[in-house]
Design an enzyme around this catalytic site. Structure first.
Site, short mmCIF file in Angstrom:
data_model
loop_
_atom_site.label_atom_id
_atom_site.label_comp_id
_atom_site.label_asym_id
_atom_site.label_seq_id
_atom_site.Cartn_x
_atom_site.Cartn_y
_atom_site.Cartn_z
N ASP A 44 38.84 39.53 49.99
CA ASP A 44 38.45 40.15 48.91
C ASP A 44 37.39 41.33 49.24
O ASP A 44 37.03 42.25 48.31
CB ASP A 44 37.80 39.22 47.93
N ASP B 233 36.97 45.99 44.78
CA ASP B 233 36.88 44.76 45.89
C ASP B 233 38.10 45.35 46.69
O ASP B 233 39.20 45.85 46.74
CB ASP B 233 37.59 43.56 45.12
N HIS C 150 43.05 41.90 42.26
CA HIS C 150 43.70 41.79 43.57
C HIS C 150 44.99 41.78 43.70
O HIS C 150 45.88 41.00 42.71
CB HIS C 150 42.97 40.48 44.24
N CYS D 102 44.72 35.87 50.79
CA CYS D 102 43.41 35.94 50.41
C CYS D 102 42.44 35.28 51.31
O CYS D 102 41.24 35.82 51.57
CB CYS D 102 42.99 35.21 48.97
N1 ARG Z 1 44.42 37.67 40.18
C1 ARG Z 1 45.52 37.05 41.13
C2 ARG Z 1 46.57 36.22 40.19
O1 ARG Z 1 45.89 35.43 39.57
C3 ARG Z 1 45.05 36.35 42.25
C4 ARG Z 1 44.58 37.18 43.44
C5 ARG Z 1 44.27 36.38 44.41
N2 ARG Z 1 44.09 37.29 45.54
C6 ARG Z 1 42.66 37.26 46.09
N3 ARG Z 1 42.70 38.12 47.26
N4 ARG Z 1 41.60 36.50 45.97
O2 ARG Z 1 47.51 36.35 40.14
#
Ligand code: ARG
Length: 375
Positions: A114, A200, A251, A359
């Protein structure tokens, strides 16, 4: 397609999400805290959204379970001959106070993705978008200095820090009724305003010369402009991308996941905005939908703020080898059919910290150089 082994590449060298992995940082749950409620984030309990979300440090038990899985990933990567590095300890329970804001505690170092991104031989520390994550680069600074000292070819850039003052946010976003949300979706207005540079690192995806950046709750248009002005003179092309059916986008790595030249794993519930698929289709890339995740949204851990699509947050060890969560059998089968060797690890407890395998990592060095996959 041939994958040239790079002779004498810089100690920091990673141009895409899939080339053979040599060195990576894996996150840690040590001293993790619950993410606080703030203008950029409204965490809610999955089972009882009305009840207050806990604050302060997570329990030793929670942290232990996540760390066990993170250590399992470390062991798997090391067994593949990959060098694994870890963040420095950091006191996330300490409040943060700047001239512009105050927040009761910080978050964690589970998701280096992130915050940190490697663009070839350059390390970029993202601006971040939430108060509790303002200082999240700190657990990685010792590593950054080590790389920077080790090799004069390593470039190091910290993006401008936004104020994160009240005026930077559009806090009403969280209370918008669905209808209004629908309406505003099309203008891609979320909880952050457009005056300051905000991004991010995990809103980006690297495909050689071409970098995708998702406009989201954590990356605004000024952030994308900054990235364009920084990266394009260095020979990259920056493409803003949008997923209009994701109401709470943050993300890109659970939505659009490139696996090798010519292949992207896509989220069947979050298609690209019309027209943005053109560069892929024009270059004979295949967009393959991920299967439905094994666990539904209501079966995710109680404190998890991410969606069931953490299922598709895979980590590529090479263009022919990926690591996938142990229980995601349908996805493993699809990947095998697409000719990947699939390695698996349990990772469910890490989900609570907002991420899965991609992630929870930050790749520092892969074989290969910058290629143009979209000539
Ligand atoms: N917002 C994304 C979802 O709920 C999760 C992304 C997680 N990625 C990260 N690099 N923390 O589908």
């Amino acid at each position: 397609m041939r994958y040239p082994a790079v002779v004498n590449s810089s100690v920091v060298n990673s141009w895409n999400e899939w080339d053979p992995l040599q060195e990576i940082v894996v996150g840690s749950a040590d001293r993790a805290c619950f993410e606080p409620t703030e203008p950029g984030s409204r965490p809610a309990l999955r089972d009882t959204p009305g009840l207050p979300f806990p604050t302060g440090p997570k329990s030793e038990e929670d942290i232990g379970q996540a760390n066990e899985e993170l250590d399992g990933l470390v062991a798997l990567l090391e067994s593949q001959g990959i060098v694994v590095r870890r963040p420095q300890p950091h006191d996330f329970s300490a409040p943060v106070r700047t001239p512009d804001f105050e927040v009761g505690n910080q978050y964690c170092a589970v998701c280096p993705r992130d915050v940190m991104i490697t663009m070839g031989n350059e390390i970029i520390e993202a601006t971040m978008s939430r108060r509790a994550r303002y200082f999240e680069y700190q657990p990685y600074r010792k590593l950054v200095y080590e790389y920077w000292n080790a090799d004069p070819r390593v470039e190091w850039t910290t993006a401008p820090k936004p104020s994160m003052g009240d005026g930077m946010y559009r806090e009403e976003f969280w209370d918008w009724p669905l209808e209004k949300r629908h309406e505003r979706m099309h203008s891609f207005e979320f909880c952050v305003g457009q005056d300051e540079v905000i991004f991010d690192a995990a809103d980006m995806s690297r495909l050689g010369r071409d970098i995708l950046v998702q406009e989201s709750m954590t990356t605004n248009r000024a952030g994308i402009r900054w990235l364009k002005r920084h990266l394009e003179p260095r020979g990259f092309r920056v493409h803003p991308v949008h997923f209009p059916l994701d109401f709470f986008p943050s993300h890109i790595d659970c939505t659009f996941v490139p696996l090798r030249p010519g292949l992207v794993l896509t989220n069947p519930e979050r298609p690209l905005r019309e027209g943005e698929e053109k560069m892929f289709l024009a270059n004979d890339w295949e967009l393959v939908d991920a299967p439905q995740p094994v666990l539904g949204n209501d079966e995710m851990p109680r404190y998890c703020q991410s969606s069931k699509w953490l299922s598709m947050n895979v980590l590529s060890l090479s263009p022919t080898k990926v690591v996938c969560e142990e229980r995601e059998k349908p996805l493993q089968d699809l990947l095998a059919k697409l000719d990947f060797e699939v390695l698996t690890v349990p990772f469910r407890h890490v989900f609570e910290y907002g991420g899965s395998l991609h992630c929870a990592t930050w790749d520092v060095r892969r074989e290969g150089t910058r290629e143009d996959y979209f000539p």
